[in-house]
Design an enzyme around this catalytic site. Structure first.
Site, short mmCIF file in Angstrom:
data_model
loop_
_atom_site.label_atom_id
_atom_site.label_comp_id
_atom_site.label_asym_id
_atom_site.label_seq_id
_atom_site.Cartn_x
_atom_site.Cartn_y
_atom_site.Cartn_z
N ASN A 13 0.85 -1.20 0.00
CA ASN A 13 0.00 0.00 0.00
C ASN A 13 0.89 1.25 0.00
O ASN A 13 1.45 1.63 1.03
CB ASN A 13 -0.91 -0.05 1.24
N LYS A 16 0.35 4.01 2.69
CA LYS A 16 0.97 3.76 3.99
C LYS A 16 2.47 4.08 3.92
O LYS A 16 3.02 4.74 4.80
CB LYS A 16 0.82 2.28 4.39
N ASP A 75 -0.31 -3.22 10.32
CA ASP A 75 -1.68 -3.68 10.15
C ASP A 75 -2.58 -2.68 10.86
O ASP A 75 -2.34 -2.34 12.02
CB ASP A 75 -1.90 -5.10 10.70
N ASP A 163 -10.30 7.70 5.22
CA ASP A 163 -9.97 9.07 5.63
C ASP A 163 -11.12 10.06 5.44
O ASP A 163 -11.31 10.96 6.26
CB ASP A 163 -8.74 9.60 4.86
N HIS A 188 -3.04 7.28 14.06
CA HIS A 188 -2.67 5.98 14.61
C HIS A 188 -1.27 5.58 14.14
O HIS A 188 -0.45 5.09 14.90
CB HIS A 188 -3.71 4.94 14.19
#
Ligand code: IMP
Length: 207
Positions: A13, A16, A75, A163, A188
């Site tokens: 991804n 990320k 994760d 988001d 996070h």
């Protein structure tokens, strides 16, 4: 290059990876992700917690790459209280076999609408568990959370995943409406990476 200066993010991804790159700055000489290793392919997320899946991804990639680099997995997902914590570990696959970000967001908004949960009652949080590994050994685990609520409809263009429907606590805009540096200060992922940075300075300080 010393293997501790070479970080592989165990994800395909790119969103990320981009956030992680920005947050880690120039701490590592090189940061790559699984886009550089197409032969590794998709790693099955068969665990029942974020932690289990994060460990699975880090160790799987660690075993394949040996001791040539350190591996960091991510994760993450969204927990909605009114849905008993769903989508949780199933965040990426929430709307079924051909799920994508748009169909996942739609399913979430539809479900909350169906049970009549609105406004302040849409309590939710993003959770992120990162596992650091070398070879088949787990070196450390880092956790991050950001509390917030689900918006009544999609808003904003930036970011990815959920988001555009997540409003972090203390703000009245979604992550997709806020500047990326705001998300990268409170998210996070930012919180888990802050623990990783602390560990890099003093491995005994993070358990
Ligand atoms: P994973 O690849 O199993 O960790 O999937 C994470 C799921 O949660 C995907 O659906 C992502 O889109 C979503 N997710 C994780 N982090 C974020 C984030 O920072 N913003 C929006 N969605 C996220």
């Amino acid at each position: 290059m010393n293997e501790m200066n070479r970080l592989i993010i165990a994800t395909g991804n790119t969103h990320k990876t981009e956030e992680i790159r920005k947050l880690l700055g120039s701490i590592f000489e090189s940061i790559e992700d699984l886009q550089s290793y197409p032969e590794i392919g998709e790693i099955g997320e068969i665990g029942s917690t974020f932690g289990e899946n994060a460990e699975l991804k880090a160790i799987e990639v660690g075993k394949l790459l040996g001791n040539s680099a350190i591996i960091l997995s991510d994760d993450s997902g969204l927990e909605v209280d009114a849905l008993n914590g769903a989508p949780g570990v199933r965040s990426a696959r929430f709307s079924g076999k051909n799920a994508n970000d748009a169909s996942n967001r739609k399913k979430l908004l539809d479900e909350l609408e169906e049970i009549g949960v609105h406004g302040e009652f849409r309590v939710a949080r993003f959770r992120c568990v990162m596992v650091l590994a070398r070879g088949d050994q787990t070196l450390a685990v880092f956790n991050g959370v950001v509390e917030g609520k689900i918006a009544d409809k999609e808003k904003g263009e930036s970011g990815f995943g959920y988001d555009s429907i997540f409003i972090p606590q203390g703000y009245d805009k979604t992550f997709a409406e806020l500047p990326s540096h705001t998300k990268n200060t409170i998210s996070h992922r930012a919180n888990a990476l802050a623990a990783f940075k602390t560990w890099l300075l003093d491995p005994d300080s993070v358990k």
